[in-house]
Motif scaffolding. Structure first.
Motif, PDB file in Angstrom:
ATOM      1  N   GLY A  25       0.800  -1.215   0.000  1.00  0.00           N
ATOM      2  CA  GLY A  25       0.000   0.000   0.000  1.00  0.00           C
ATOM      3  C   GLY A  25       0.833   1.266   0.000  1.00  0.00           C
ATOM      4  N   VAL A  26       1.848   1.323   0.879  1.00  0.00           N
ATOM      5  CA  VAL A  26       2.637   2.552   0.978  1.00  0.00           C
ATOM      6  C   VAL A  26       3.469   2.764  -0.292  1.00  0.00           C
ATOM      7  CG1 VAL A  26       4.392   3.777   2.299  1.00  0.00           C
ATOM      8  CG2 VAL A  26       2.670   2.419   3.487  1.00  0.00           C
ATOM      9  N   SER A  27       4.078   1.675  -0.814  1.00  0.00           N
ATOM     10  CA  SER A  27       4.846   1.829  -2.064  1.00  0.00           C
ATOM     11  C   SER A  27       3.946   2.328  -3.185  1.00  0.00           C
ATOM     12  CB  SER A  27       5.451   0.509  -2.541  1.00  0.00           C
ATOM     13  OG  SER A  27       5.949  -0.230  -1.496  1.00  0.00           O
ATOM     14  N   GLY A  28       2.749   1.749  -3.280  1.00  0.00           N
ATOM     15  CA  GLY A  28       1.813   2.192  -4.316  1.00  0.00           C
ATOM     16  C   GLY A  28       1.488   3.666  -4.151  1.00  0.00           C
ATOM     17  N   GLY A  29       1.313   4.090  -2.892  1.00  0.00           N
ATOM     18  CA  GLY A  29       1.035   5.500  -2.627  1.00  0.00           C
ATOM     19  C   GLY A  29       2.192   6.394  -3.036  1.00  0.00           C
ATOM     20  N   LEU A  30       3.425   5.922  -2.817  1.00  0.00           N
ATOM     21  CA  LEU A  30       4.592   6.725  -3.204  1.00  0.00           C
ATOM     22  C   LEU A  30       4.674   6.853  -4.731  1.00  0.00           C
ATOM     23  CD1 LEU A  30       7.279   5.477  -0.659  1.00  0.00           C
ATOM     24  CD2 LEU A  30       6.042   7.643  -0.659  1.00  0.00           C
ATOM     25  N   LEU A  31       4.285   5.785  -5.447  1.00  0.00           N
ATOM     26  CA  LEU A  31       4.292   5.867  -6.911  1.00  0.00           C
ATOM     27  C   LEU A  31       3.247   6.876  -7.390  1.00  0.00           C
ATOM     28  CD1 LEU A  31       4.717   2.095  -7.887  1.00  0.00           C
ATOM     29  CD2 LEU A  31       6.477   3.855  -7.664  1.00  0.00           C
ATOM     30  N   ILE A  32       2.086   6.890  -6.721  1.00  0.00           N
ATOM     31  CA  ILE A  32       1.054   7.866  -7.090  1.00  0.00           C
ATOM     32  C   ILE A  32       1.560   9.281  -6.782  1.00  0.00           C
ATOM     33  CG2 ILE A  32      -1.301   8.656  -6.628  1.00  0.00           C
ATOM     34  CD1 ILE A  32      -2.073   5.788  -5.982  1.00  0.00           C
ATOM     35  N   LEU A  33       2.187   9.437  -5.616  1.00  0.00           N
ATOM     36  CA  LEU A  33       2.716  10.746  -5.229  1.00  0.00           C
ATOM     37  C   LEU A  33       3.796  11.206  -6.210  1.00  0.00           C
ATOM     38  CD1 LEU A  33       2.782  13.057  -3.128  1.00  0.00           C
ATOM     39  CD2 LEU A  33       4.569  11.793  -1.938  1.00  0.00           C
ATOM     40  N   PHE A  63      -2.505  16.501  -2.286  1.00  0.00           N
ATOM     41  CA  PHE A  63      -2.935  15.111  -2.431  1.00  0.00           C
ATOM     42  C   PHE A  63      -2.937  14.312  -1.137  1.00  0.00           C
ATOM     43  CE2 PHE A  63      -1.432  16.035  -6.834  1.00  0.00           C
ATOM     44  CZ  PHE A  63      -2.680  15.945  -7.429  1.00  0.00           C
ATOM     45  N   PHE A  64      -2.433  14.899  -0.047  1.00  0.00           N
ATOM     46  CA  PHE A  64      -2.362  14.098   1.176  1.00  0.00           C
ATOM     47  C   PHE A  64      -3.710  13.500   1.581  1.00  0.00           C
ATOM     48  CE2 PHE A  64      -2.410  13.343   5.734  1.00  0.00           C
ATOM     49  CZ  PHE A  64      -1.399  12.403   5.812  1.00  0.00           C
ATOM     50  N   PRO A  65      -4.800  14.297   1.566  1.00  0.00           N
ATOM     51  CA  PRO A  65      -6.074  13.702   2.028  1.00  0.00           C
ATOM     52  C   PRO A  65      -6.471  12.466   1.225  1.00  0.00           C
ATOM     53  CG  PRO A  65      -6.238  16.094   1.866  1.00  0.00           C
ATOM     54  CD  PRO A  65      -4.922  15.722   1.259  1.00  0.00           C
ATOM     55  N   GLY A 105      -6.743   6.382   0.412  1.00  0.00           N
ATOM     56  CA  GLY A 105      -6.513   5.236  -0.472  1.00  0.00           C
ATOM     57  C   GLY A 105      -5.298   4.431  -0.051  1.00  0.00           C
ATOM     58  N   PRO A 106      -4.156   4.645  -0.733  1.00  0.00           N
ATOM     59  CA  PRO A 106      -3.002   3.768  -0.542  1.00  0.00           C
ATOM     60  C   PRO A 106      -2.450   3.734   0.876  1.00  0.00           C
ATOM     61  CG  PRO A 106      -2.438   5.678  -1.891  1.00  0.00           C
ATOM     62  CD  PRO A 106      -3.916   5.653  -1.784  1.00  0.00           C
ATOM     63  N   PHE A 107      -2.395   4.892   1.541  1.00  0.00           N
ATOM     64  CA  PHE A 107      -1.775   4.865   2.867  1.00  0.00           C
ATOM     65  C   PHE A 107      -2.683   4.144   3.867  1.00  0.00           C
ATOM     66  CE2 PHE A 107       0.788   8.820   1.465  1.00  0.00           C
ATOM     67  CZ  PHE A 107       1.688   8.005   0.815  1.00  0.00           C
ATOM     68  N   ALA A 108      -4.004   4.306   3.722  1.00  0.00           N
ATOM     69  CA  ALA A 108      -4.918   3.546   4.576  1.00  0.00           C
ATOM     70  C   ALA A 108      -4.699   2.051   4.364  1.00  0.00           C
ATOM     71  CB  ALA A 108      -6.360   3.925   4.266  1.00  0.00           C
ATOM     72  N   GLU A 109      -4.521   1.663   3.093  1.00  0.00           N
ATOM     73  CA  GLU A 109      -4.278   0.243   2.788  1.00  0.00           C
ATOM     74  C   GLU A 109      -2.976  -0.220   3.422  1.00  0.00           C
ATOM     75  OE1 GLU A 109      -3.897  -0.584  -1.387  1.00  0.00           O
ATOM     76  OE2 GLU A 109      -3.027  -2.544  -0.979  1.00  0.00           O
ATOM     77  N   GLY A 110      -1.935   0.608   3.301  1.00  0.00           N
ATOM     78  CA  GLY A 110      -0.625   0.215   3.794  1.00  0.00           C
ATOM     79  C   GLY A 110      -0.556   0.114   5.312  1.00  0.00           C
ATOM     80  N   LEU A 111      -1.369   0.913   5.978  1.00  0.00           N
ATOM     81  CA  LEU A 111      -1.283   0.942   7.442  1.00  0.00           C
ATOM     82  C   LEU A 111      -2.278  -0.003   8.090  1.00  0.00           C
ATOM     83  CD1 LEU A 111      -0.911   4.812   7.837  1.00  0.00           C
ATOM     84  CD2 LEU A 111       0.875   3.069   7.990  1.00  0.00           C
TER      85      LEU A 111
END
Lengths: 187, 544
Positions: B343-351, B530-532, B537-543
Motif C-alpha cells: 500500500g505505501v509503495s503504491g502510494g509513493l508511486l502515485i505521489l 494530495f495528502f487527504p 486510499g493507498p496509505f490507509a491500505e498500507g497501514l
C-alpha cells in the motif's frame, strides 16, 4: 487556421518517415543481423517449433515436468498481463493459500517452505523462468516421475541456471521450457 | 552477491551511464536548437510543408501551431483505428470502437500512452507502427519544443518571438529522437526483443496445448516508447513481456533510455542560459527526489518480499527501480504491476506522479514543469525576504505568477475533480477490481496517471468503458495542453522583459540552498494537495 496546412503536411511526412521507413529499416536490420531473436527466439523439438525460449508454457499438473510460475492469463500470449490484485485482498490471499497447498503436496515439502515464485503470479503471465529455489523444490518430484536420480535432475537444473547478468543485473533464474526439453532429450 | 548489493550496484551503473551521457548529449541538444544551419533534408521538409524556417513566431502563434499539430494527430490516429479492419497487417483484428479510439488517440498524442486496450488483441501492426509509434516520436518532440521555447523566454529580451515551432519539431525528430531510436532499437533486438512483420504463429507445446507466438515490429516501437517517455506497450504486459524486455540487461537499458533525455535536458538548459550550474541545480533536485523514492520503494518491497506481478528475471530491486523511474518520468511503461505493490509503495508511486512529473519528468515536459516550480520557489523565497523575486535575471511579476499558479493548479484540479466524479457514480465504481481503499487507489491512480500524461495504471480497473474512455481522454488533453499554453504564455511574457542585473539581494539559484528550496516547494505543493486522498486510499491500505 494558418497552422493547419503545415500540420497536416508534416504529419503525412512523419507518418511515412517514422511510421513506415523507420520500422521497415529496423526490421531489415533485425532480420539480417539477428534473425532468430527478431523472430521470437523459437525453440524446436525434433525439427518442430514447440515454443519460444522467452515465452513460458503451462506445465502445471504434469509430474514429469518442471512447472513455471502461476499465470494470470494461463500462459496465453494473446492475454498477457498480471492479476493486479492488491496484496491484502482476500482474492490474492485465497489464491496464495491454494497455490501453497498445491505446491506443497505436489513437491512433498512443508507448506511454509514453498518458494515465493510458486505462490505469486508473474507480471507478464508468460514468465519463462523460475528461481533456482523453486526448481530445487521440484527436483525430487520430477526425478521420481522419470525414474531418475535426484542428482541427475539436479545436474540438469544447474546446467540451465543462469546467474545475474554481469554478476549484478537481475536475478538468478532457470528457464523452464529449456530445462524440460533437456529432460525429454536425455531420456 | 547479496540482493541489496546487486541492487545498489545496478543503480550505481545507471547513474554512471547517465552521467557520462549528460554532458555530450545535453550540449548536442543545445546546439541542435541554436544552430543557424538547416540540414538538406530539413530544408526539403520545410519546402514541402510550406513554412519559412527562419520566421520566428510570437507565443500565441507558436501555441496555435502546437495545438494544430496535435489536433491533426488526434484525428489521424482516431481514423486509423476506426478503419483498422481494412488496413494491411491487421492480424484480422476489427475496427477499434469509437470511445476507445478517442481515448487512445488522445493518449498517444499527449505523450501519455494510457492503454485501455490490450495491444495483442486490439491493434494491428499498421496502427501500432504508423499510428501509435509515430505519435511516440512527435509527442516527445512537442515536449522538447515547448521546453526550448520556455528557455528562449529566459534568454531573449525585449522581443515577442520565441522561435519557430515547425523548426523545433523537425529538428527534435530528425536530429535527436530518430538517431537515438535507431541505435536503441538495434540494441534491443540484440537482447532478444522481436522485430518482424509475421503473422501470429500457433505452436503445439510440450504438453500438447496450442500456444500463439506473437510477432510484430516491437523493438522499433519499444525504443522510442522509452526514449520519448511515452510508455505504451506493444503488448498488454508492456515491458514485463519478454518480447519487449527480454532480460536484465535490456531492462536496465530501458530505464537508462527513459531517463536519458529528461536528464540530459538539464545540461541543455544550463548551456542555453549561459550558466551550466543552473542546470546542475535542477538536475540535483530531480535526482534527490528520484533517489529518495528509489530507496524507499525498494526497501519497502524487499521488506514485504512478495512477487505478485513481478518477473523472475528482474526480481524486486529492478522492479522497484523501474517503477520509480517510470512514474517519475511520465513514461508509464512497466516491468512489474504496481497494483500488487504494498500500500505505501503504491502510494509513493502515485505521489511521484503527483509531484507533476518533474523527477525528472517527461521529455521536455519535465524541464518546463520544474522551471515553473522553480519560479514558485524563488517567489516564496522573495516573500520571505520581502524582495521582488527574479529567476535567471528575469523579474517574476504578478503576470508571471498568475500564469505559473494557473499552470500548477490545473493538474490537481483535473485529478481531484475527475476522481470525485468517478467515485460519485456507481458505474465507474463498478470498474474497480479490488474493494476497500485499494479500489479508490485504482481510480485515483487512473486520473493521476492520465492528467500527468504518465500512462501507467493500477491495471485492475476496467478502464475500457465509455465513462473512463471519455473522462480520462479529456483529463489527458487538459493535463497536457493547458500547461503547454500557459508555459508558452509565460515564455512570451519573460521574453519581452529587459534582464535585470544580479545584485546582492538576488537569491542564488545554483547552490544547495536552492536545491532544497525547489525540492521542498515541489513536495509541499503535491503533499498539501494530495495528502487527504492518498491517506484515504493507498496509505490507509498500507497501514491497515
Amino acid at each position: 487556421m494558418g497552422q493547419y496546412g503545415p500540420a497536416v503536411r508534416v504529419m503525412v511526412l512523419f507518418t511515412v518517415l517514422l511510421g513506415i521507413a523507420y520500422p521497415l529499416a529496423i526490421t531489415g536490420v533485425g532480420q539480417v543481423a539477428f534473425h532468430d531473436r527478431a523472430n521470437g527466439s523459437r525453440v524446436e523439438k525434433s525439427g518442430t517449433v514447440v515454443g519460444s525460449s522467452l515465452i513460458g508454457q503451462s506445465f502445471a499438473g504434469s509430474k514429469r515436468y518442471f512447472w513455471g510460475r502461476p499465470s494470470a492469463g494461463g500462459y496465453d500470449p494473446l492475454a498477457t498481463g498480471a492479476s493486479n490484485l492488491a496484496l491484502d485482498s482476500s482474492g490474492l490471499r485465497k489464491q496464495v493459500a491454494q497455490r501453497r497447498a498445491q505446491a506443497a503436496k505436489a513437491d512433498g515439502v512443508a507448506p511454509s517452505r514453498v518458494a515465493a515464485d510458486a505462490l505469486y503470479a508473474s507480471g507478464s503471465g508468460v514468465d519463462p523462468q523460475i528461481s533456482p529455489a523453486y526448481a530445487e523444490q521440484q527436483v525430487r518430484r520430477v526425478a521420481a516421475a522419470r525414474g531418475l536420480s535426484a542428482a541427475t535432475v539436479r545436474r540438469l537444473v544447474a546446467e540451465h541456471t543462469q546467474g545475474r547478468e554481469l554478476g549484478f543485473l537481475g536475478e538468478p533464474r532457470v528457464n523452464v521450457l529449456a530445462l524440460n526439453l533437456a529432460l525429454d532429450a536425455s531420456h | 552477491m547479496p540482493d541489496s548489493l546487486a541492487g545498489l550496484l545496478q543503480v550505481g551503473v545507471l547513474i554512471l551511464a547517465l552521467g557520462l551521457a549528460w554532458r555530450p548529449l545535453g550540449d548536442y541538444i543545445a546546439r541542435v536548437f541554436t544552430s543557424e544551419r538547416h540540414l538538406a533534408v530539413e530544408r526539403l521538409t520545410y519546402r514541402l510543408i510550406g513554412v519559412d524556417p527562419d520566421g520566428d513566431q510570437r507565443w500565441p502563434v507558436y501555441a496555435r501551431a502546437v495545438i494544430a499539430f496535435s489536433v491533426v494527430g488526434v484525428v489521424l490516429l482516431f481514423v486509423l483505428q476506426r478503419v483498422q479492419a481494412h488496413l494491411p497487417f491487421s492480424l484480422g483484428l476489427d475496427n477499434v470502437p469509437t470511445a476507445l479510439a478517442f481515448n487512445t488517440a488522445a493518449s498517444f498524442v499527449t505523450n501519455t500512452n494510457w492503454q485501455a486496450y490490450s495491444g495483442e488483441s486490439t491493434m494491428g501492426y499498421v496502427v501500432q507502427a504508423a499510428g501509435l509509434a509515430v505519435q511516440n516520436f512527435v509527442s516527445a518532440a512537442v515536449g522538447l519544443s515547448v521546453a526550448v521555447a520556455l528557455i528562449r523566454g529566459f534568454t531573449r529580451s525585449r522581443t515577442d518571438r520565441l522561435g519557430n515551432f515547425w523548426v523545433d519539431l523537425v529538428r527534435g525528430v530528425v536530429r535527436v529522437l530518430l538517431p537515438l531510436s535507431v541505435v536503441a532499437a538495434i540494441v534491443l533486438i540484440a537482447c532478444g526483443a522481436v522485430q518482424n512483420l509475421s503473422d501470429n504463429t500457433v505452436v503445439t507445446t510440450l504438453l500438447g496445448h496450442h500456444q500463439t507466438i506473437t510477432g510484430g515490429p516491437v523493438a522499433s516501437q519499444e525504443a522510442i516508447k522509452q526514449l520519448g517517455t511515452n510508455g505504451g506497450g506493444f503488448y498488454n504486459a508492456n515491458a514485463a513481456h519478454p518480447f519487449e524486455n527480454p532480460g536484465p540487461f535490456s531492462d536496465l537499458f530501458s530505464v537508462f533510455l527513459l531517463l536519458l533525455l529528461p536528464v540530459a535536458l538539464t545540461r541543455t538548459f544550463g548551456r542555453l542560459v549561459g550558466d551550466v550550474r543552473q542546470g546542475v541545480a535542477v538536475l540535483a533536485t530531480m535526482t534527490l527526489l528520484w533517489g529518495v523514492l528509489v530507496v524507499a520503494v525498494t526497501a519497502l518491497e524487499l521488506h514485504a518480499g512478495t512477487l505478485e506481478g513481478t518477473e523472475t528475471r528482474f526480481g524486486i530491486p529492478s522492479s522497484a527501480l523501474y517503477a520509480v523511474s517510470t512514474t517519475g518520468t511520465s513514461t508509464g511503461s512497466v516491468n512489474s504491476f504496481h497494483s500488487s505493490y504494498g500500500g505505501v509503495s503504491g502510494g509513493l508511486l502515485i505521489l511521484n506522479m503527483g509531484l507533476g512529473e518533474v523527477a525528472p519528468g517527461g521529455v521536455g515536459s519535465g524541464l518546463y514543469g520544474i522551471l515553473v516550480l522553480a519560479i514558485v520557489a524563488v517567489f516564496v523565497a522573495g516573500l520571505m525576504v520581502g524582495r521582488t523575486p527574479e529567476y535567471l535575471r528575469k523579474k517574476i511579476t504578478g503576470r508571471e505568477m498568475k500564469l505559473v499558479s494557473l499552470n500548477i493548479l490545473t493538474m490537481p484540479l483535473v485529478v481531484l475533480v475527475g476522481t470525485g466524479i468517478a467515485m460519485s457514480f456507481s458505474a465507474p465504481r463498478s470498474s474497480m477490481l479490488n474493494d476497500g481503499p485499494h479500489g479508490l487507489s485504482e481510480v485515483l491512480y487512473a486520473f493521476m496517471s492520465a492528467t500527468n500524461n504518465n500512462g501507467s495504471a493500477f491495471a485492475g480497473l476496467s478502464a475500457d468503458t465509455t465513462f473512463y474512455n471519455l473522462a480520462l481522454g479529456i483529463a489527458m488533453l487538459l493535463g497536457r495542453f493547458v500547461p503547454i499554453v500557459l508555459t508558452l504564455a509565460l515564455a512570451g511574457s519573460l521574453a519581452r522583459q529587459q534582464p535585470v542585473p544580479e545584485s546582492a539581494g538576488t537569491l542564488p539559484t545554483r547552490g544547495p540552498l536552492f536545491v532544497v528550496m525547489l525540492a521542498g516547494v515541489t513536495v509541499i505543493v503535491a503533499a498539501l494537495t494530495f495528502f487527504p486522498v492518498l491517506a484515504l486510499g493507498p496509505f490507509a491500505e498500507g497501514l491497515r
